[in-house]
Design a protein around this motif. Sequence first.
Motif, PDB file in Angstrom:
ATOM      1  N   UNK A 164     -14.731  -6.402 -24.441  1.00 47.71           N
ATOM      2  CA  UNK A 164     -15.630  -6.834 -25.514  1.00 47.71           C
ATOM      3  C   UNK A 164     -15.167  -6.325 -26.880  1.00 47.71           C
ATOM      4  N   UNK A 165     -14.473  -5.190 -26.902  1.00 45.53           N
ATOM      5  CA  UNK A 165     -13.981  -4.614 -28.162  1.00 45.53           C
ATOM      6  C   UNK A 165     -12.645  -5.214 -28.598  1.00 45.53           C
ATOM      7  N   UNK A 166     -12.027  -6.007 -27.721  1.00 44.30           N
ATOM      8  CA  UNK A 166     -10.789  -6.671 -28.119  1.00 44.30           C
ATOM      9  C   UNK A 166      -9.581  -6.421 -27.247  1.00 44.30           C
ATOM     10  N   UNK A 167      -9.722  -5.652 -26.172  1.00 47.06           N
ATOM     11  CA  UNK A 167      -8.583  -5.401 -25.280  1.00 47.06           C
ATOM     12  C   UNK A 167      -8.203  -6.687 -24.548  1.00 47.06           C
ATOM     13  N   UNK A 168      -6.921  -6.964 -24.491  1.00 45.86           N
ATOM     14  CA  UNK A 168      -6.443  -8.194 -23.849  1.00 45.86           C
ATOM     15  C   UNK A 168      -5.863  -7.923 -22.465  1.00 45.86           C
ATOM     16  N   UNK A 169      -5.723  -6.663 -22.093  1.00 38.32           N
ATOM     17  CA  UNK A 169      -5.338  -6.294 -20.736  1.00 38.32           C
ATOM     18  C   UNK A 169      -5.903  -4.909 -20.435  1.00 38.32           C
ATOM     19  N   UNK A 170      -6.065  -4.611 -19.154  1.00 35.22           N
ATOM     20  CA  UNK A 170      -6.675  -3.369 -18.707  1.00 35.22           C
ATOM     21  C   UNK A 170      -5.719  -2.640 -17.769  1.00 35.22           C
ATOM     22  N   UNK A 171      -5.574  -1.327 -17.997  1.00 37.05           N
ATOM     23  CA  UNK A 171      -4.697  -0.501 -17.165  1.00 37.05           C
ATOM     24  C   UNK A 171      -5.498   0.688 -16.643  1.00 37.05           C
ATOM     25  N   UNK A 172      -5.297   1.025 -15.385  1.00 38.05           N
ATOM     26  CA  UNK A 172      -5.964   2.199 -14.819  1.00 38.05           C
ATOM     27  C   UNK A 172      -4.947   3.050 -14.059  1.00 38.05           C
ATOM     28  N   UNK A 173      -5.245   4.338 -13.851  1.00 36.96           N
ATOM     29  CA  UNK A 173      -4.316   5.198 -13.113  1.00 36.96           C
ATOM     30  C   UNK A 173      -4.401   4.992 -11.603  1.00 36.96           C
ATOM     31  N   UNK A 174      -5.377   4.163 -11.174  1.00 38.58           N
ATOM     32  CA  UNK A 174      -5.620   3.930  -9.757  1.00 38.58           C
ATOM     33  C   UNK A 174      -5.994   2.467  -9.573  1.00 38.58           C
ATOM     34  N   UNK A 175      -6.132   2.060  -8.296  1.00 38.39           N
ATOM     35  CA  UNK A 175      -6.617   0.704  -8.037  1.00 38.39           C
ATOM     36  C   UNK A 175      -8.108   0.748  -7.743  1.00 38.39           C
ATOM     37  N   UNK A 176      -8.864  -0.153  -8.377  1.00 42.15           N
ATOM     38  CA  UNK A 176     -10.304  -0.240  -8.178  1.00 42.15           C
ATOM     39  C   UNK A 176     -10.685  -1.715  -8.061  1.00 42.15           C
ATOM     40  N   UNK A 177     -11.234  -2.090  -6.905  1.00 43.39           N
ATOM     41  CA  UNK A 177     -11.584  -3.486  -6.686  1.00 43.39           C
ATOM     42  C   UNK A 177     -12.605  -4.016  -7.661  1.00 43.39           C
ATOM     43  N   UNK A 178     -13.546  -3.163  -8.092  1.00 45.68           N
ATOM     44  CA  UNK A 178     -14.575  -3.595  -9.038  1.00 45.68           C
ATOM     45  C   UNK A 178     -13.960  -3.907 -10.409  1.00 45.68           C
ATOM     46  N   UNK A 179     -12.967  -3.120 -10.808  1.00 50.20           N
ATOM     47  CA  UNK A 179     -12.275  -3.401 -12.076  1.00 50.20           C
ATOM     48  C   UNK A 179     -11.531  -4.724 -11.963  1.00 50.20           C
ATOM     49  N   UNK A 180     -10.882  -4.947 -10.818  1.00 51.09           N
ATOM     50  CA  UNK A 180     -10.159  -6.205 -10.601  1.00 51.09           C
ATOM     51  C   UNK A 180     -11.102  -7.400 -10.723  1.00 51.09           C
ATOM     52  N   UNK A 181     -12.284  -7.282 -10.131  1.00 52.83           N
ATOM     53  CA  UNK A 181     -13.274  -8.361 -10.201  1.00 52.83           C
ATOM     54  C   UNK A 181     -13.716  -8.608 -11.641  1.00 52.83           C
ATOM     55  N   UNK A 182     -13.989  -7.530 -12.366  1.00 50.69           N
ATOM     56  CA  UNK A 182     -14.410  -7.650 -13.753  1.00 50.69           C
ATOM     57  C   UNK A 182     -13.334  -8.333 -14.599  1.00 50.69           C
TER      58      UNK A 182
END
Length: 213
Positions: free
Chosen positions: A84-102
Amino acid sequence: MQKYEVLDEMHKGYIVAVIRGKNKEEAVEISKQAFEGGIRSIEVTFSTPEAEEAIAELSRLGNTRMILGAGTVLDAETARIAIMKGARYIVSPHFDGAIATMCNRYATPYLPGCGSVTEIMNALSSGVDVVKLFPGSLFGPSFIKDVRGPIPHVQLMPSGGVSLDNLEQWKKSGAFAIGIGSALTKDIANGDYSSVQTVSRSFRNKLAELTEE
């Protein structure tokens, strides 16, 4: 197509600047210097205080050449805030299925940190297109070739432990892109961030040399 356009631009630029600031202002300044040095993909990490505001400020610059993303995203709620703030891609240090869905919901690339073939396969099964190999220093470039034996279609981006000295090895191993963090900021002194631009340019020049070979 939005998702794949972003990934294509990240692949073309190849270098991702991983930004960890002491505060919002520092994160914005480091990001600007890295961009001026020729790095288009800017990943502002949520280990930075007010990271979402730093992302918003950089987004308001309106520079369409900057590929702005969010890193160290630990949950789906943070991913949505970043988008919502303008990020065009998301990176995490781990895998999270909920983040993938979002991220899939908003057609936004999600690059989760994985350190085993099982984690990589779980990420791919959730619609992830590019996996962050983290920490890259633990595995080395040969890991990419080893994984691509049984999984030839996987795209991996190492982050952590990438330097000018091993950039060539990572590229030859078939890395989708590379993430650099501490190497960018090691020469910052007394509030002078110009060294970030110098280091960024060094990485870009090295990449150009490898591309010409």
